[in-house]
Scaffold this active site. Structure first.
Site, PDB file in Angstrom:
ATOM      1  N   ALA A   1       0.807  -1.220   0.000  1.00  0.00           N
ATOM      2  CA  ALA A   1       0.000   0.000   0.000  1.00  0.00           C
ATOM      3  C   ALA A   1       0.838   1.267   0.000  1.00  0.00           C
ATOM      4  CB  ALA A   1      -0.931   0.001   1.208  1.00  0.00           C
TER       5      ALA A   1
ATOM      6  N   ARG B   1      10.396   7.732  -1.798  1.00  0.00           N
ATOM      7  CA  ARG B   1      11.796   7.916  -2.199  1.00  0.00           C
ATOM      8  C   ARG B   1      12.091   7.449  -3.633  1.00  0.00           C
ATOM      9  NH1 ARG B   1      16.067   5.796   1.613  1.00  0.00           N
ATOM     10  NH2 ARG B   1      14.594   4.271   2.427  1.00  0.00           N
TER      11      ARG B   1
HETATM   12  C1  UD1 Z   1       9.489  -2.422   8.331  1.00  0.00           C
HETATM   13  C2  UD1 Z   1       9.550  -3.066   9.711  1.00  0.00           C
HETATM   14  C3  UD1 Z   1      11.010  -3.156  10.155  1.00  0.00           C
HETATM   15  C4  UD1 Z   1      11.836  -3.910   9.142  1.00  0.00           C
HETATM   16  C5  UD1 Z   1      11.674  -3.305   7.749  1.00  0.00           C
HETATM   17  C6  UD1 Z   1      12.303  -4.190   6.727  1.00  0.00           C
HETATM   18  C7  UD1 Z   1       7.503  -2.493  10.905  1.00  0.00           C
HETATM   19  C8  UD1 Z   1       6.873  -1.608  11.910  1.00  0.00           C
HETATM   20  N1  UD1 Z   1       8.787  -2.276  10.639  1.00  0.00           N
HETATM   21  O1  UD1 Z   1       9.933  -1.100   8.488  1.00  0.00           O
HETATM   22  O2  UD1 Z   1      11.107  -3.790  11.417  1.00  0.00           O
HETATM   23  O3  UD1 Z   1      13.195  -3.937   9.512  1.00  0.00           O
HETATM   24  O4  UD1 Z   1      10.277  -3.165   7.408  1.00  0.00           O
HETATM   25  O5  UD1 Z   1      12.272  -3.574   5.475  1.00  0.00           O
HETATM   26  O6  UD1 Z   1       6.846  -3.374  10.372  1.00  0.00           O
HETATM   27  N2  UD1 Z   1       3.020  -0.905   4.095  1.00  0.00           N
HETATM   28  C9  UD1 Z   1       1.672  -0.931   3.846  1.00  0.00           C
HETATM   29  N3  UD1 Z   1       0.848  -0.176   4.616  1.00  0.00           N
HETATM   30  C10 UD1 Z   1       1.311   0.597   5.606  1.00  0.00           C
HETATM   31  C11 UD1 Z   1       2.693   0.625   5.865  1.00  0.00           C
HETATM   32  C12 UD1 Z   1       3.527  -0.149   5.086  1.00  0.00           C
HETATM   33  O7  UD1 Z   1       1.211  -1.630   2.940  1.00  0.00           O
HETATM   34  O8  UD1 Z   1       0.501   1.244   6.272  1.00  0.00           O
HETATM   35  C13 UD1 Z   1       3.911  -1.719   3.258  1.00  0.00           C
HETATM   36  C14 UD1 Z   1       4.867  -0.863   2.466  1.00  0.00           C
HETATM   37  O9  UD1 Z   1       4.313  -0.569   1.195  1.00  0.00           O
HETATM   38  C15 UD1 Z   1       6.093  -1.764   2.352  1.00  0.00           C
HETATM   39  C16 UD1 Z   1       6.041  -2.588   3.626  1.00  0.00           C
HETATM   40  O10 UD1 Z   1       4.707  -2.506   4.099  1.00  0.00           O
HETATM   41  O11 UD1 Z   1       6.010  -2.648   1.272  1.00  0.00           O
HETATM   42  C17 UD1 Z   1       6.997  -2.083   4.682  1.00  0.00           C
HETATM   43  O12 UD1 Z   1       6.666  -0.774   5.022  1.00  0.00           O
HETATM   44  P1  UD1 Z   1       7.791   0.302   5.351  1.00  0.00           P
HETATM   45  O13 UD1 Z   1       7.124   1.574   5.677  1.00  0.00           O
HETATM   46  O14 UD1 Z   1       8.816   0.309   4.310  1.00  0.00           O
HETATM   47  O15 UD1 Z   1       8.394  -0.315   6.696  1.00  0.00           O
HETATM   48  P2  UD1 Z   1       9.762   0.055   7.357  1.00  0.00           P
HETATM   49  O16 UD1 Z   1       9.613   1.321   8.081  1.00  0.00           O
HETATM   50  O17 UD1 Z   1      10.846  -0.060   6.376  1.00  0.00           O
END
Ligand code: UD1
Ligand code: CA
Length: 450
Positions: free
Chosen positions: A10, A15
């Protein structure tokens, strides 16, 4: 034990600096999302659910193109990874077995690794895929006690001591479906980001006296794409892996580093791929076929013994039967070439069928488009199409017929006939010499004798 998969996709991917949702950027000529879906598919899941948000329509379309049975849920506001999993809950209500959560922007997770995750479920209620990070950067840190995972702490919330930990969270997690849904329903937002962290399910499980564990994989497998630079590096890594796989499968690559594969490229044993060949999506090259240097192929099928290029372009719907020869500067689109057809040079065949052992002369063009509609050209078996023939479609050349070089063919040619469709030649004796003399005189009179 049945398994379901939730793929989180989602996020906007700010970036990437792009209008395109991040998970639709291409890696190996396929959207990033397809890579994650492929890893999921290898598990033969009960349900595959993609959580879409930014660009949901496009994401949903791409997901369904890969797997028509995929289910899409909408996460209109991105309130964290835990919140994303909550959105999938209604679709998993009452579904038996485990659920694995994957990320749509993490393309290299191997099915074997996911299998190890599932096996570890025999020992733990919740299993997290971790890796030892070269540069732990902003990853979530895994806090362990012996074999057990006690907690995941996000970088933003971590103490200096916790930030020194190099064992990191990949984001991939596996738990029994009903437990996972139960745990995510209890998540809060009391953290530095004010988000629902999926990672908090570890502590919640432990609070219930359940155990959590870690399965470790190679860092390269958990590589997530956040920037175009990372995407470019991922492409390089993907190509390196594909080249190695092709070589291991018995394909000759004269200069492996110059050949580019798509996620779904299939090349048979003993095929030979010369330098500088690019495979777009949907290409199959059978055993023993040869692709000469500088060819671009997509959506096509090259049979045994066929030879393509150098400098040929095979577009979607190009279908080459056995022993077909396609030479330099030939473009094929939606064209079926039966066994032994030869198209040696400088030719465009689009929306055409060519019967076996036909010979297509240099410079032949199927004029398939009238500006509004595409039309079909039928070229019979054992025909001889003279050089520079324009075949104005719809048109059909009967078996064994010939067209004279330079013909513009606008009407069907019966089998065995010779079609001449060009002006008759007239020779004017001496006229060239006289004309030349006259032109020289004019030039001299203008004083431009240089
Ligand atoms: C997350 C993890 C972190 C891990 C890292 C690895 C959590 C809280 N943190 O952090 O521990 O080391 O991934 O890459 O889980 N997404 C959604 N909906 C949302 C938020 C995110 O679909 O509301 C999806 C994003 O599109 C992405 C993935 O989930 O594909 C990860 O989200 P992202 O915001 O990148 O998480 P990180 O902060 O990197
Ligand atoms: Ca991320």
């Amino acid at each position: 034990m049945p398994v379901s998969v939730i793929i989180l996709a989602a996020g906007q991917g700010t970036r990437m600096n792009s209008d395109l949702p991040k998970v639709l950027h291409a890696l190996g000529a396929a959207p990033l999302l397809h890579h994650a879906m492929r890893a999921a598919q290898a598990l033969d899941p009960e349900r595959t659910i993609v959580v879409a948000g930014h660009g949901a329509d496009l994401v949903s379309k791409a997901a369904k193109a890969f797997d028509p049975d995929v289910q899409i849920v909408l996460q209109t506001e991105q309130r964290g990874t835990g919140h994303a999993v909550q959105q999938a809950a209604p679709l998993l209500d009452g579904v038996a077995g485990d659920t694995i959560v994957l990320y749509g922007d993490t393309p290299f997770v191997r099915p074997e690794t996911l299998d190890r995750l599932r096996q570890a479920r025999a020992r733990h209620a919740v299993v997290v895929l971790g890796f030892s990070a070269q540069d732990p950067d902003r990853y979530g840190r895994l806090l362990t006690a012996g074999e057990d995972l006690t907690r995941i702490v996000e970088y933003k919330d971590a103490s200096a001591e916790e930030r020194a930990i190099t064992l990191c969270n990949s984001g991939v997690i596996c738990a029994e479906t009903s437990l996972l849904l139960d745990l995510v329903s209890g998540l809060g937002t009391a953290n530095a980001a004010g988000e629902f962290y999926l990672t908090d399910v570890v502590a919640l499980a432990r609070d219930r006296g359940l155990s959590a564990g870690v399965v470790i994989c190679d860092e390269a497998e958990t590589l997530g794409i956040n920037t175009r630079a990372q995407l470019a590096r991922a492409e390089a890594a993907f190509q390196t892996a594909m080249r190695a796989e092709a070589l291991a499968n018995g394909v000759t690559l004269t200069a492996p580093d110059t050949v580019f594969f798509a996620l779904d490229t299939h090349i048979g044993r003993d095929a030979i791929i010369a330098p500088n060949v690019v495979f777009g999506p949907g290409v199959t090259v059978e055993s023993g076929a040869v692709i000469h240097a500088f060819c671009h192929l997509e959506g096509c099928h090259v049979s045994r013994g066929a030879s393509v290029g150098p400098f040929a372009r095979l577009r979607p719907g190009a279908e080459l039967a056995e022993d077909v020869h396609v030479g330099n500067f030939v473009e094929l689109k939606n064209a079926v070439l039966d066994e032994g057809v030869k198209v040696g040079h400088l030719t465009y065949l689009g929306d055409a069928h060519v019967g076996e052992h036909a010979n297509i002369g240099a410079g032949t063009v199927t004029c398939n488009f009238d500006g509004v509609t595409k039309h079909h050209t039928e070229i019979g078996a054992r025909t001889f199409i003279g050089s520079d023939t324009m075949l104005v479609a719809p048109v059909s050349i009967g078996a064994g017929a010939m067209t004279a070089a330079g013909s513009v063919i606008t009407a069907d040619v019966p089998a065995q006939a010779l079609a001449l469709a060009r002006a008759r030649q007239v020779n004017k004796p001496g006229l060239a010499a006289r004309l030349m003399e006259r032109l020289r005189t004019i030039k001299a009179a203008k004083g431009q004798g240089r």
